[in-house]
Write an enzyme that holds these catalytic residues in place. Structure first.
Site, PDB file in Angstrom:
ATOM      1  N   PRO A  91      10.482  -8.688  12.385  1.00  0.00           N
ATOM      2  CA  PRO A  91      10.508  -9.477  11.147  1.00  0.00           C
ATOM      3  C   PRO A  91       9.765  -8.774  10.014  1.00  0.00           C
ATOM      4  CG  PRO A  91       9.000 -10.466  12.756  1.00  0.00           C
ATOM      5  CD  PRO A  91       9.664  -9.319  13.443  1.00  0.00           C
ATOM      6  N   ASP A  92      10.185  -9.031   8.767  1.00  0.00           N
ATOM      7  CA  ASP A  92       9.416  -8.521   7.630  1.00  0.00           C
ATOM      8  C   ASP A  92       8.284  -9.500   7.337  1.00  0.00           C
ATOM      9  OD1 ASP A  92      10.604 -10.632   6.315  1.00  0.00           O
ATOM     10  OD2 ASP A  92      11.851  -9.430   4.990  1.00  0.00           O
ATOM     11  N   PHE A  93       7.579  -9.328   6.229  1.00  0.00           N
ATOM     12  CA  PHE A  93       6.494 -10.248   5.892  1.00  0.00           C
ATOM     13  C   PHE A  93       7.006 -11.509   5.204  1.00  0.00           C
ATOM     14  CE2 PHE A  93       2.529  -7.265   5.404  1.00  0.00           C
ATOM     15  CZ  PHE A  93       2.385  -7.273   6.771  1.00  0.00           C
ATOM     16  N   ARG A  94       7.852 -11.268   4.179  1.00  0.00           N
ATOM     17  CA  ARG A  94       8.027 -12.341   3.200  1.00  0.00           C
ATOM     18  C   ARG A  94       9.363 -13.057   3.201  1.00  0.00           C
ATOM     19  NH1 ARG A  94       4.919  -8.324   1.238  1.00  0.00           N
ATOM     20  NH2 ARG A  94       2.841  -8.925   0.561  1.00  0.00           N
ATOM     21  N   ASN A 165       6.271   1.109   6.595  1.00  0.00           N
ATOM     22  CA  ASN A 165       6.383   0.528   7.935  1.00  0.00           C
ATOM     23  C   ASN A 165       5.437   1.201   8.917  1.00  0.00           C
ATOM     24  OD1 ASN A 165       8.266  -1.096   6.827  1.00  0.00           O
ATOM     25  ND2 ASN A 165      10.037  -0.004   7.669  1.00  0.00           N
ATOM     26  N   ASP A 167       6.064   0.723  12.278  1.00  0.00           N
ATOM     27  CA  ASP A 167       6.757   0.557  13.562  1.00  0.00           C
ATOM     28  C   ASP A 167       7.170   1.891  14.194  1.00  0.00           C
ATOM     29  OD1 ASP A 167       9.028   1.335  12.055  1.00  0.00           O
ATOM     30  OD2 ASP A 167       9.605  -0.744  11.679  1.00  0.00           O
ATOM     31  N   HIS A 184       1.185   3.286   5.003  1.00  0.00           N
ATOM     32  CA  HIS A 184       0.313   2.243   5.533  1.00  0.00           C
ATOM     33  C   HIS A 184      -0.105   2.564   6.968  1.00  0.00           C
ATOM     34  CE1 HIS A 184       1.995  -0.739   2.324  1.00  0.00           C
ATOM     35  NE2 HIS A 184       1.265   0.225   1.822  1.00  0.00           N
TER      36      HIS A 184
END
Ligand code: CNA
Length: 363
Positions: A91-94, A165, A167, A184
């Site tokens: 899932p993304d954040f927003r 990302n 991941d 990040h």
């Protein structure tokens, strides 16, 4: 009629100041004001005059494809956010409903963002590691979008890929570390917060799957994956590479990002004013404020003005966008073959990854 705060005595306010500023009436007022100030020697911003140079034949995906086919670019920079990995099941954040921030109740956090805040982590690392288990990198397969980026690299067109990302799916897709800026951070390595001893992905994986908060073998400090939490600095490589790369960039492609998190979001403005910028996303993001746009000032992309000849928004899913673009470039068969072969390799090495196709994330 009741006002928004439930106080019937107060008159209701029908629009915010920013809604007013963005109305079409405001365009007329501003154009009038700008004309008035120009009489006194005020001129529109430099970015406005530079943007008058025609960049693309047309500011559409076809225009971008023609620009590539005309061999006008050899130094493509790509920038990605969580949207390139949602189809892998992460899932993304927003995104409303499916985004992580809407699904963290079980961790009983003071607020959803706390799970990625360094101060909260130092007090209570357990929720982060529980979430890390659910979203563990290595349980998911790269998407069509990741392999499209890999193809840009294989064809010698990719100067650098900047990702927000964590991941590691760009690495799994075969983009070499030297071509990546993991702005990040990454799960690829971890460090003890006390003595800085480095640990590998495999070491971290074992602890995470044993439901343990990982602690250092030497000093018992908490070991944290090298991802950047809110409140921490970005890796030095980020600013180094931005300074080296962005002036060379001749096409910027941004995929799957709300372009909200800074300083990542603002680097879209570090390319030359004649560099085309393509956004592939479910919604328009990174846009210049309309008032600033009318004044020929400000930062961000300008998809909709009549003067724009370089910013293109392709609205839809990243995988579709990449596949459509590959088709227009005559690369579609090659892309789909690459995806099939690479996924088969991953399935053979790690049968668990197959499940992620079927189930997606537990969240
Ligand atoms: P975000 O703020 O959650 O925005 C995601 C954007 O992508 C939104 O504009 C969505 O509309 C769009 N989107 C979602 N799915 C798709 C899709 N399939 N196709 C096209 N568009 C889509 O995420 P950002 O990356 O912009 O925010 C930066 C944060 C999110 C960084 O700090 C990341 O570390 C963090 N994050 C990363 C991951 C990951 O590593 N996969 C997952 C969740 C959050």
């Amino acid at each position: 009629m009741a006002s928004a705060d439930g106080n019937d005595d107060k008159p209701s306010v029908s629009g915010t100041f920013s809604e007013m500023l963005n109305s079409s009436k405001m365009d007329e007022i501003l154009e009038g004001m700008i004309g008035y100030f120009q009489n006194f020697g005020f001129h529109r911003g430099e970015s406005d005059s530079k943007s008058k140079e025609k960049v693309l034949d047309e500011p559409t995906l076809d225009g971008i494809v023609k620009y590539i086919q005309d061999q006008k670019c050899k130094n493509i920079i790509t920038m990605a956010g969580a949207g390139i990995s949602t189809s892998a099941g992460i899932p993304d954040f927003r995104s409303p409903g499916s985004g992580l921030y809407h699904n963290l109740e079980k961790y009983k956090l003071p607020d959803p963002q706390a799970i990625f805040e360094i101060d909260f982590f130092l007090e209570n690392p357990q929720p982060f590691f529980a979430l890390a288990k659910e979203l563990y990198p290595g349980s998911f397969k790269p998407t069509i979008s990741h392999y499209f980026l890999r193809m840009l690299h294989d064809k010698g067109l990719l100067l650098r890929h900047y990702t927000q990302n964590i991941d590691t799916l760009e690495r799994v897709a075969g983009i070499p570390g030297e071509k990546l800026v993991e702005a990040h951070g990454t799960f690829h390595t971890s460090h003890c917060l006390k003595c800085k001893k480095e640990y590998s992905l495999e070491w971290m994986k074992e602890r995470i799957f044993a439901d343990a908060v990982p602690t250092c073998e030497d000093c018992n400090g908490v070991v944290k994956p090298d991802i950047v939490f809110f409140g921490e600095s970005l890796p030095a490589r980020f600013s180094q590479k931005v300074s080296e790369d962005f002036s060379k960039c001749d096409l910027l492609i941004i995929l799957g990002s709300s372009l909200i998190v800074q300083p990542f979001a603002s680097i879209i403005d570090r390319v030359k004013p004649t560099c085309p910028r393509l956004l592939i996303n479910r919604e328009k993001t990174g846009q210049r404020d309309r008032v600033m746009q009318l004044m020929g000032m400000g930062a961000g992309m300008d998809f909709d003005s009549s003067e724009n000849t370089r910013d293109v928004a392709w609205i839809g899913d990243c995988d579709n966008g990449c596949q459509v673009m590959a088709k227009k470039l005559g690369w579609e068969d090659e892309l789909l073959k690459l995806v099939e072969e690479e996924h088969a390799k991953i399935d053979a090495e790690n049968p668990k990854s197959k499940d992620s196709d079927e189930k997606g994330s537990n969240l």
